[in-house]
Write a protein that holds these residues in place. Sequence first.
Motif: not given
Length: 151
Positions: A115-128
């Motif tokens: 429900t509300n647990q998360k894993i931060r998988a990726y960060t980028t400055s490009d939306k595509d």
Amino acid sequence: MTFLFIRPVPIMRRVFGILLFGLALFIIINDIKGLILCGIATYFILTEGTEFNFETNKYRLVKSFLGLNFGAWKAIPDIEYVSVFKTTEKTAVRSRSAETTVSNSVYRLNLFYNTNQKIRAYTTSDKDDAFEKAELFSKYLNTEIYDATEE
């Protein structure tokens, strides 16, 4: 299929860290106090990220030092959905007499479970790029993508 994302270290920070690390190793030969300088140099070179192995259904939060990745593998939980959202990343820039905060818009890809647990998988400055990676995760984890970019 393995997916590894490591946040890039700015080139000048990496060069400074490597030079400082080399100096620390030279000092360690003569004095054990060089270990302190070695620790400071590690701070400049160390970066973080995530690694996913879809064949073994495991992931790990990675600390990377000069191309060596460290972190404990965990089983990927039952992912409910993949979320892509836009946020602002703030970085404090300090000088001797001044300080400012620099803001950059980034897209984050999170994997939600329980429900509300998360894993931060990726960060980028490009939306595509963010949505390409979201498609990849969606395919391998058999989940839907939730678009929370709101532009």
